[in-house]
Design a protein around this motif. Structure first.
Motif, PDB file in Angstrom:
ATOM      1  N   LYS A 178      42.079  41.631  41.446  1.00 16.97           N
ATOM      2  CA  LYS A 178      41.454  42.325  42.247  1.00 16.97           C
ATOM      3  C   LYS A 178      41.597  43.493  42.437  1.00 16.97           C
ATOM      4  O   LYS A 178      40.784  44.569  43.633  1.00 16.97           O
ATOM      5  CB  LYS A 178      42.401  40.875  43.653  1.00 16.97           C
ATOM      6  CG  LYS A 178      41.744  39.679  43.201  1.00 16.97           C
ATOM      7  CD  LYS A 178      42.501  39.102  44.506  1.00 16.97           C
ATOM      8  CE  LYS A 178      41.878  37.971  44.938  1.00 16.97           C
ATOM      9  NZ  LYS A 178      42.960  37.091  45.911  1.00 16.97           N
ATOM     10  N   ASN A 179      42.999  44.420  41.980  1.00 11.64           N
ATOM     11  CA  ASN A 179      42.822  45.817  41.980  1.00 11.64           C
ATOM     12  C   ASN A 179      42.378  46.531  41.014  1.00 11.64           C
ATOM     13  O   ASN A 179      42.234  47.444  41.275  1.00 11.64           O
ATOM     14  CB  ASN A 179      44.098  45.770  41.921  1.00 11.64           C
ATOM     15  CG  ASN A 179      45.414  45.414  42.987  1.00 11.64           C
ATOM     16  OD1 ASN A 179      45.114  45.078  43.325  1.00 11.64           O
ATOM     17  ND2 ASN A 179      46.238  44.368  42.415  1.00 11.64           N
ATOM     18  N   CYS A 237      35.912  38.864  38.546  1.00  7.96           N
ATOM     19  CA  CYS A 237      36.624  39.681  39.492  1.00  7.96           C
ATOM     20  C   CYS A 237      38.415  39.724  40.487  1.00  7.96           C
ATOM     21  O   CYS A 237      38.811  40.033  40.503  1.00  7.96           O
ATOM     22  CB  CYS A 237      35.952  40.399  41.069  1.00  7.96           C
ATOM     23  SG  CYS A 237      34.579  40.484  39.859  1.00  7.96           S
ATOM     24  N   ARG A 270      38.793  47.654  39.355  1.00  2.60           N
ATOM     25  CA  ARG A 270      36.912  47.709  40.059  1.00  2.60           C
ATOM     26  C   ARG A 270      35.703  46.865  38.962  1.00  2.60           C
ATOM     27  O   ARG A 270      36.310  47.814  37.962  1.00  2.60           O
ATOM     28  CB  ARG A 270      36.623  48.903  40.367  1.00  2.60           C
ATOM     29  CG  ARG A 270      34.983  49.563  41.035  1.00  2.60           C
ATOM     30  CD  ARG A 270      35.128  48.570  42.629  1.00  2.60           C
ATOM     31  NE  ARG A 270      33.757  48.678  43.465  1.00  2.60           N
ATOM     32  CZ  ARG A 270      33.296  48.067  44.646  1.00  2.60           C
ATOM     33  NH1 ARG A 270      34.871  47.860  45.381  1.00  2.60           N
ATOM     34  NH2 ARG A 270      32.442  47.893  44.920  1.00  2.60           N
ATOM     35  N   ASN A 311      34.801  43.992  45.153  1.00  2.70           N
ATOM     36  CA  ASN A 311      35.019  44.883  43.779  1.00  2.70           C
ATOM     37  C   ASN A 311      34.335  44.762  42.878  1.00  2.70           C
ATOM     38  O   ASN A 311      34.509  45.001  41.941  1.00  2.70           O
ATOM     39  CB  ASN A 311      36.467  44.643  43.099  1.00  2.70           C
ATOM     40  CG  ASN A 311      36.923  43.427  42.496  1.00  2.70           C
ATOM     41  OD1 ASN A 311      36.017  42.211  42.987  1.00  2.70           O
ATOM     42  ND2 ASN A 311      37.717  42.808  41.616  1.00  2.70           N
TER      43      ASN A 311
END
Length: 312
Positions: free
Chosen positions: A65-66, A61, A68, A89
């Protein structure tokens, strides 16, 4: 005496264009579990299997990081040690005990109220009690078949993680002979059908384990050094991922099902078929590169390809 290794594996579940409606789990990250005695012996920090799973989720993750992520795990990885430490996330869908204590959200604290704020709301029925009340009757397609079940669901919180809303689903199968089960998802806006379908996708990791053991020797390697142990077994499962991806990209076009009069119901390629197709294509390239000329050379090549197809 036999020694076995315990691996915690993180895979990516995908639906590939050559077989719509079917899911494959592609293993990508691995951690070798050591019990406390072995961890102390090797001067390593002891970590439980759920803690190793959280480590791998953090690695994955944090790499995107951007994006989901949504983890699907059985009950061994659905407890508070995972639920309390999920990356920001990442969501989780897992199983729940039928007698799990469930709570409403804590009431809004009124101004001027004395005492410590409540962490939990009113007690809700357990998943088992939910099935004793009014339920919906649903039919859904999972595990390659259509099942019918009584289903009840609610938004709730569990005792150990009171600040995280969950979608809890209790299921009583009416077909298939399975016992009542309960599931939850941190995607609290999800429907009961979605939660059940998400958890059903978890079975793809069991298929990956089975095929890696049967076809790639995942349970067979023997190693005497730590590096040998940590490398050999994961390579087998990485090969599984590579073979499936190759078949999805190119191999399905060369796949030729064997004619078996006693097995007429088979419609899709198994992993053994994928591996056999890869072997045949590899050898075929070698055969075509041979400088065979003159009468009968074409028949020699066909004979080699046919013999290989039977062998694999």
């Amino acid at each position: 005496m036999n020694w076995g290794h315990s691996w915690v594996v993180l895979g990516v579940i995908v639906e590939l264009p050559f077989r719509p409606g079917h899911y494959y789990c592609l293993p990508v990250l691995f951690r070798l579990y050591l019990n406390k005695a072995k961890a102390n012996q090797h001067r390593r920090v002891y970590r439980t299997r759920p803690e190793l799973a959280v480590q791998m989720l953090d690695t994955l993750c944090s790499h995107r990081k951007n994006r989901r992520f949504h983890a699907v795990a059985d009950s061994a990885y659905g407890g508070q040690s995972v639920l309390n430490n999920l990356p920001p996330n990442c969501d989780l869908t897992s199983r729940l005990l039928m007698d799990a204590r469930l709570y409403e959200a804590p009431p809004v604290r009124r101004p001027g109220t004395n005492g410590r704020p409540r962490k939990r709301g009113n007690l809700l029925p357990t998943p088992a009690a939910m099935l004793e009340g009014r339920c919906r009757r649903l039919s859904f397609k999972i595990y390659g078949r259509t099942d019918t079940a009584r289903v009840a669901h609610v938004e709730a919180r569990v005792h150990s993680v009171p600040d995280r809303p969950l979608r809890v689903v209790a299921v009583e199968p009416l077909t298939g002979g399975r016992k009542p089960q309960a599931f939850y998802s941190t995607r609290d806006e999800a429907t009961a059908e979605q939660v059940i379908a998400w958890y059903a996708q978890r079975w793809s990791i069991e298929v990956a384990f089975h095929d890696s053991k049967q076809q790639l020797g995942f349970e067979e390697p023997q190693g005497w050094s730590r590096r040998s142990v940590e490398r050999t077994a994961p390579v087998a499962m990485l090969l599984y991922s590579l073979v499936v991806l190759w078949f999805a990209r190119a191999g399905h076009r060369q796949y030729q099902p064997l004619t078996c009069p006693w097995y007429t119901s088979k419609a899709d390629a198994s992993f053994a078929d994928m591996l056999g197709t890869l072997r045949r294509q590899t050898v075929r390239q070698k055969v075509l590169s041979l400088a065979l000329n003159g009468p009968g050379s074409r028949k020699v090549k066909q004979l080699l390809e046919h013999t290989l197809a039977i062998a694999v």
